[in-house]
Design a protein around this motif. Structure first.
Motif, PDB file in Angstrom:
ATOM      1  N   SER A   1       0.792   7.003  -6.336  1.00  0.00           N
ATOM      2  CA  SER A   1      -0.448   6.040  -6.358  1.00  0.00           C
ATOM      3  C   SER A   1      -1.236   6.332  -7.868  1.00  0.00           C
TER       4      SER A   1
ATOM      5  N   CYS B   1       0.709   3.616  -9.935  1.00  0.00           N
ATOM      6  CA  CYS B   1       0.092   2.223  -9.586  1.00  0.00           C
ATOM      7  C   CYS B   1      -1.045   2.136 -10.262  1.00  0.00           C
TER       8      CYS B   1
ATOM      9  N   GLY C   1      -1.593   0.005  -0.777  1.00  0.00           N
ATOM     10  CA  GLY C   1      -2.855   0.728  -1.012  1.00  0.00           C
ATOM     11  C   GLY C   1      -3.614   0.544   0.007  1.00  0.00           C
TER      12      GLY C   1
ATOM     13  N   TRP D   1      -2.180   3.057   2.874  1.00  0.00           N
ATOM     14  CA  TRP D   1      -2.523   4.393   2.482  1.00  0.00           C
ATOM     15  C   TRP D   1      -3.967   4.756   2.640  1.00  0.00           C
ATOM     16  N   LEU D   2      -4.932   3.829   2.426  1.00  0.00           N
ATOM     17  CA  LEU D   2      -6.181   4.350   2.560  1.00  0.00           C
ATOM     18  C   LEU D   2      -6.325   4.349   4.035  1.00  0.00           C
TER      19      LEU D   2
ATOM     20  N   ASN E   1      -5.208  11.814  -3.309  1.00  0.00           N
ATOM     21  CA  ASN E   1      -4.412  10.316  -3.014  1.00  0.00           C
ATOM     22  C   ASN E   1      -5.263   9.175  -2.636  1.00  0.00           C
TER      23      ASN E   1
ATOM     24  N   THR F   1      -5.771   5.785  -5.047  1.00  0.00           N
ATOM     25  CA  THR F   1      -5.687   4.669  -4.151  1.00  0.00           C
ATOM     26  C   THR F   1      -6.795   3.561  -4.474  1.00  0.00           C
TER      27      THR F   1
END
Length: 178
Positions: free
Chosen positions: A90, A93, A116, A119-120, A128, A132
């Protein structure tokens, strides 16, 4: 792949100094960046996490060394499941989105956005989530629908989260609404 280099990565610890040594070695010998990327992208390899830690440090110092691998990176992004790897990925990114030198394609940005957002929804680690949220917020400046999705995701109940997570949410929500 160079076995000695692989063993160096495999025996690396989470301490900063050993990671810096491998980072510096890769920056001085860019041929090893591709081998490090190969390990980092092999998510079934138990050492991919260590390679991600080192790759993050390389990207922080010399992001242009990562340019040849961005397409593959965006393609495999969703396969990262380890919190430890996701933290580094992340951040990479975020470096890519913030870069003034590197221009991502629309497809690359879409893959980063999609991963993203996933992931969130799934991740619970504050660091993390914070990285993100930040890269999604920056992409939300370009794609308004991302900002709206981010607002909806971050507006849900999060009282059971850590203070760090709550701070990051409040910070991003404040930026979105101003």
């Amino acid at each position: 792949m160079n076995t000695a280099f692989y063993n160096q990565v495999a025996t690396c610890t989470a301490h900063r100094k050993p990671r810096e040594l491998i980072r510096d070695y890769c920056i001085e010998n860019p041929i090893y960046v591709s081998q490090l990327v190969e390990i980092a992208f092999a998510t079934s390899d138990k050492n991919h996490i260590k390679a991600c830690w080192i790759l993050e440090m390389i990207c922080e110092e010399e992001l242009t060394l990562f340019v040849p691998f961005i397409d593959n990176f965006c393609t495999i992004l969703a396969s990262y499941k380890s919190d430890s790897a996701i933290r580094s990925i992340s951040k990479i990114c975020l470096f890519l989105i913030k870069s003034k030198k590197i221009k991502l394609s629309k497809i690359q940005e879409e893959k980063i956005i999609e991963t993203g957002l996933d992931w969130l929804i799934q991740i619970k680690k504050a660091a993390n989530a914070a990285y993100t949220m930040r890269f999604l917020y920056l992409l939300g400046k370009k794609y308004s629908w991302v900002k709206e999705e981010l607002r909806v995701l971050l507006s849900r109940e999060f009282s059971d989260q850590t203070p760090g997570y709550r701070y990051a949410v409040k910070d991003i929500l404040k930026k979105i609404t101003t």
